[in-house]
Scaffold this motif. Structure first.
Motif, PDB file in Angstrom:
ATOM      1  N   LEU A   1       0.837  -1.197   0.000  1.00  0.00           N
ATOM      2  CA  LEU A   1       0.000   0.000   0.000  1.00  0.00           C
ATOM      3  C   LEU A   1       0.874   1.249   0.000  1.00  0.00           C
ATOM      4  O   LEU A   1       1.985   1.245   0.535  1.00  0.00           O
ATOM      5  CB  LEU A   1      -0.910   0.013   1.230  1.00  0.00           C
ATOM      6  CG  LEU A   1      -1.845  -1.185   1.425  1.00  0.00           C
ATOM      7  CD1 LEU A   1      -2.709  -0.960   2.664  1.00  0.00           C
ATOM      8  CD2 LEU A   1      -2.715  -1.407   0.203  1.00  0.00           C
ATOM      9  N   PHE A   2       0.341   2.330  -0.571  1.00  0.00           N
ATOM     10  CA  PHE A   2       1.109   3.561  -0.687  1.00  0.00           C
ATOM     11  C   PHE A   2       0.266   4.763  -0.247  1.00  0.00           C
ATOM     12  O   PHE A   2      -0.949   4.774  -0.404  1.00  0.00           O
ATOM     13  CB  PHE A   2       1.554   3.786  -2.139  1.00  0.00           C
ATOM     14  CG  PHE A   2       2.396   2.681  -2.703  1.00  0.00           C
ATOM     15  CD1 PHE A   2       3.775   2.713  -2.586  1.00  0.00           C
ATOM     16  CD2 PHE A   2       1.803   1.615  -3.356  1.00  0.00           C
ATOM     17  CE1 PHE A   2       4.554   1.693  -3.111  1.00  0.00           C
ATOM     18  CE2 PHE A   2       2.570   0.590  -3.893  1.00  0.00           C
ATOM     19  CZ  PHE A   2       3.952   0.633  -3.765  1.00  0.00           C
ATOM     20  N   LYS A   3       0.942   5.778   0.276  1.00  0.00           N
ATOM     21  CA  LYS A   3       0.279   7.033   0.629  1.00  0.00           C
ATOM     22  C   LYS A   3       1.316   8.147   0.639  1.00  0.00           C
ATOM     23  O   LYS A   3       2.436   7.949   1.116  1.00  0.00           O
ATOM     24  CB  LYS A   3      -0.373   6.940   2.013  1.00  0.00           C
ATOM     25  CG  LYS A   3      -1.178   8.174   2.411  1.00  0.00           C
ATOM     26  CD  LYS A   3      -2.572   8.156   1.829  1.00  0.00           C
ATOM     27  CE  LYS A   3      -3.429   9.264   2.404  1.00  0.00           C
ATOM     28  NZ  LYS A   3      -4.857   9.057   2.197  1.00  0.00           N
ATOM     29  N   THR A   4       0.960   9.310   0.105  1.00  0.00           N
ATOM     30  CA  THR A   4       1.857  10.458   0.068  1.00  0.00           C
ATOM     31  C   THR A   4       1.298  11.576   0.927  1.00  0.00           C
ATOM     32  O   THR A   4       0.105  11.905   0.833  1.00  0.00           O
ATOM     33  CB  THR A   4       2.051  10.954  -1.377  1.00  0.00           C
ATOM     34  OG1 THR A   4       2.635   9.897  -2.158  1.00  0.00           O
ATOM     35  CG2 THR A   4       2.969  12.164  -1.413  1.00  0.00           C
ATOM     36  N   VAL A   5       2.154  12.156   1.764  1.00  0.00           N
ATOM     37  CA  VAL A   5       1.757  13.259   2.638  1.00  0.00           C
ATOM     38  C   VAL A   5       2.840  14.326   2.626  1.00  0.00           C
ATOM     39  O   VAL A   5       4.008  14.037   2.352  1.00  0.00           O
ATOM     40  CB  VAL A   5       1.507  12.785   4.089  1.00  0.00           C
ATOM     41  CG1 VAL A   5       0.317  11.869   4.169  1.00  0.00           C
ATOM     42  CG2 VAL A   5       2.745  12.102   4.653  1.00  0.00           C
ATOM     43  N   LYS A   6       2.428  15.553   2.927  1.00  0.00           N
ATOM     44  CA  LYS A   6       3.383  16.656   3.037  1.00  0.00           C
ATOM     45  C   LYS A   6       3.663  16.911   4.517  1.00  0.00           C
ATOM     46  O   LYS A   6       2.726  17.095   5.299  1.00  0.00           O
ATOM     47  CB  LYS A   6       2.820  17.909   2.375  1.00  0.00           C
ATOM     48  CG  LYS A   6       2.651  17.782   0.865  1.00  0.00           C
ATOM     49  CD  LYS A   6       2.106  19.053   0.242  1.00  0.00           C
ATOM     50  CE  LYS A   6       1.971  18.904  -1.263  1.00  0.00           C
ATOM     51  NZ  LYS A   6       1.420  20.129  -1.896  1.00  0.00           N
ATOM     52  N   LEU A   7       4.945  16.933   4.873  1.00  0.00           N
ATOM     53  CA  LEU A   7       5.331  17.037   6.282  1.00  0.00           C
ATOM     54  C   LEU A   7       6.348  18.151   6.483  1.00  0.00           C
ATOM     55  O   LEU A   7       7.231  18.368   5.659  1.00  0.00           O
ATOM     56  CB  LEU A   7       5.933  15.713   6.764  1.00  0.00           C
ATOM     57  CG  LEU A   7       5.026  14.483   6.682  1.00  0.00           C
ATOM     58  CD1 LEU A   7       5.835  13.221   6.994  1.00  0.00           C
ATOM     59  CD2 LEU A   7       3.858  14.610   7.648  1.00  0.00           C
ATOM     60  N   LYS A   8       6.211  18.832   7.612  1.00  0.00           N
ATOM     61  CA  LYS A   8       7.186  19.834   8.014  1.00  0.00           C
ATOM     62  C   LYS A   8       8.351  19.149   8.710  1.00  0.00           C
ATOM     63  O   LYS A   8       8.217  18.081   9.309  1.00  0.00           O
ATOM     64  CB  LYS A   8       6.547  20.851   8.957  1.00  0.00           C
ATOM     65  CG  LYS A   8       5.457  21.693   8.338  1.00  0.00           C
ATOM     66  CD  LYS A   8       6.013  22.779   7.428  1.00  0.00           C
ATOM     67  CE  LYS A   8       6.679  23.886   8.199  1.00  0.00           C
ATOM     68  NZ  LYS A   8       7.162  24.973   7.300  1.00  0.00           N
ATOM     69  N   GLU A   9       9.504  19.777   8.664  1.00  0.00           N
ATOM     70  CA  GLU A   9      10.681  19.265   9.358  1.00  0.00           C
ATOM     71  C   GLU A   9      10.413  19.146  10.856  1.00  0.00           C
ATOM     72  O   GLU A   9       9.749  19.999  11.449  1.00  0.00           O
ATOM     73  CB  GLU A   9      11.856  20.217   9.125  1.00  0.00           C
ATOM     74  CG  GLU A   9      13.119  19.861   9.877  1.00  0.00           C
ATOM     75  CD  GLU A   9      14.217  20.883   9.719  1.00  0.00           C
ATOM     76  OE1 GLU A   9      15.193  20.835  10.490  1.00  0.00           O
ATOM     77  OE2 GLU A   9      14.091  21.758   8.824  1.00  0.00           O
ATOM     78  N   GLY A  10      10.907  18.072  11.463  1.00  0.00           N
ATOM     79  CA  GLY A  10      10.731  17.886  12.900  1.00  0.00           C
ATOM     80  C   GLY A  10      10.247  16.478  13.222  1.00  0.00           C
ATOM     81  O   GLY A  10      10.364  15.552  12.411  1.00  0.00           O
ATOM     82  N   PHE A  11       9.671  16.335  14.412  1.00  0.00           N
ATOM     83  CA  PHE A  11       9.233  15.032  14.899  1.00  0.00           C
ATOM     84  C   PHE A  11       7.707  14.904  14.790  1.00  0.00           C
ATOM     85  O   PHE A  11       6.966  15.776  15.258  1.00  0.00           O
ATOM     86  CB  PHE A  11       9.669  14.835  16.349  1.00  0.00           C
ATOM     87  CG  PHE A  11      11.156  14.719  16.511  1.00  0.00           C
ATOM     88  CD1 PHE A  11      11.786  13.486  16.422  1.00  0.00           C
ATOM     89  CD2 PHE A  11      11.937  15.840  16.738  1.00  0.00           C
ATOM     90  CE1 PHE A  11      13.155  13.366  16.566  1.00  0.00           C
ATOM     91  CE2 PHE A  11      13.317  15.738  16.885  1.00  0.00           C
ATOM     92  CZ  PHE A  11      13.927  14.503  16.796  1.00  0.00           C
ATOM     93  N   HIS A  12       7.268  13.802  14.196  1.00  0.00           N
ATOM     94  CA  HIS A  12       5.842  13.550  14.000  1.00  0.00           C
ATOM     95  C   HIS A  12       5.453  12.261  14.719  1.00  0.00           C
ATOM     96  O   HIS A  12       6.084  11.214  14.504  1.00  0.00           O
ATOM     97  CB  HIS A  12       5.530  13.426  12.515  1.00  0.00           C
ATOM     98  CG  HIS A  12       5.733  14.688  11.737  1.00  0.00           C
ATOM     99  ND1 HIS A  12       4.691  15.514  11.381  1.00  0.00           N
ATOM    100  CD2 HIS A  12       6.863  15.281  11.267  1.00  0.00           C
ATOM    101  CE1 HIS A  12       5.160  16.559  10.711  1.00  0.00           C
ATOM    102  NE2 HIS A  12       6.487  16.437  10.631  1.00  0.00           N
ATOM    103  N   PRO A  13       4.425  12.312  15.579  1.00  0.00           N
ATOM    104  CA  PRO A  13       3.976  11.092  16.265  1.00  0.00           C
ATOM    105  C   PRO A  13       3.543  10.025  15.264  1.00  0.00           C
ATOM    106  O   PRO A  13       2.851  10.319  14.291  1.00  0.00           O
ATOM    107  CB  PRO A  13       2.794  11.571  17.112  1.00  0.00           C
ATOM    108  CG  PRO A  13       3.003  13.041  17.274  1.00  0.00           C
ATOM    109  CD  PRO A  13       3.653  13.493  16.006  1.00  0.00           C
TER     110      PRO A  13
END
Length: 228
Positions: free
Chosen positions: A175-187
């Motif tokens: 399975l695949f999924k694309t997301v946009k993330l900011k630099e840093g730590f994500h739970p």
């Protein structure tokens, strides 16, 4: 137009005719102002809550192609974490035979520990493994995630559902999924149903605009730790 509402304690934020993720919320204390007549957004002391609301609605949302929103193009903000973090993911194990991926709430924990990665090879019993921690994002950007497993899996970033390999999932499918993330730590939370009598295991990969597909290695996983 597009509308959103978010609840934070005694306060509620609402916004209408949304054009972007930067649009402000109206903020009301619904305990003292149930009619929502007194907008507190412009008052001193509410700027921080405004930023928190804008961040949380992005962190809670699972983007769907069939229900596009004007704020979907905004990257998901990272979470502020304490200095007491170490490499690895915390895991809890709940023994049992489950037909689908359950919530861990109400289940009796029968094991726990720290794992370098989420590979689904923590226990040799039937049951649910829940991995918890953070994934480190080095640069702002678009990240694609890939998941492949021998059992049912459910993956969340923040409170958003990212990969659902539960209902109707065929072991071995990718399975695949694309997301946009900011630099840093994500739970990150990963629920994995394993069969102790089979070759259990799961593989998580990712790629960014700067690098191709690769397995997510231990250097990107973190957890809270009180130990020095």
């Amino acid at each position: 137009g597009e509308m959103q509402v978010i609840r934070m304690g005694d306060f509620v934020g609402v916004r209408y005719n949304i054009k972007s993720a930067n649009d402000d919320f109206e903020i009301y204390n619904i305990m003292t102002d149930p009619q929502q007549a007194n907008n507190l957004a412009a008052r001193a002391g509410f700027q921080k809550m405004q930023l928190q609301m804008k961040a949380q609605v992005l962190q809670n949302r699972s983007i769907e192609k069939e229900a596009k929103r004007p704020y979907d193009i905004a990257p998901i903000p990272a979470t502020n974490v304490s200095a007491k973090i170490k490499n690895g993911l915390q895991w809890n194990f709940y023994k049992g035979d489950f037909p689908y991926v359950p919530s861990e709430y109400g289940l009796t924990k029968s094991g726990n520990g720290i794992s370098k990665v989420a590979d689904g090879k923590t226990k040799k019993e039937n049951g649910l493994i829940v991995y918890n921690g953070f994934i480190k994002i080095s640069n702002d950007g678009e990240y694609s995630f890939s998941l492949q497993a021998n059992g049912k899996v459910f993956l969340r970033l923040h409170d958003a559902n990212v990969l659902d390999a539960d209902f109707g999932y065929k072991p071995g499918d990718e399975l695949f999924k694309t997301v946009k993330l900011k630099e840093g730590f994500h739970p990150i939370t990963i629920y994995y149903l394993q069969n102790g009598n089979s070759d259990s295991g799961l593989t998580l990969k990712w790629k960014s605009s700067e690098a191709g597909w690769k397995t997510i290695s231990a250097e990107y996983f973190y957890h809270y730790s009180d130990k020095k």
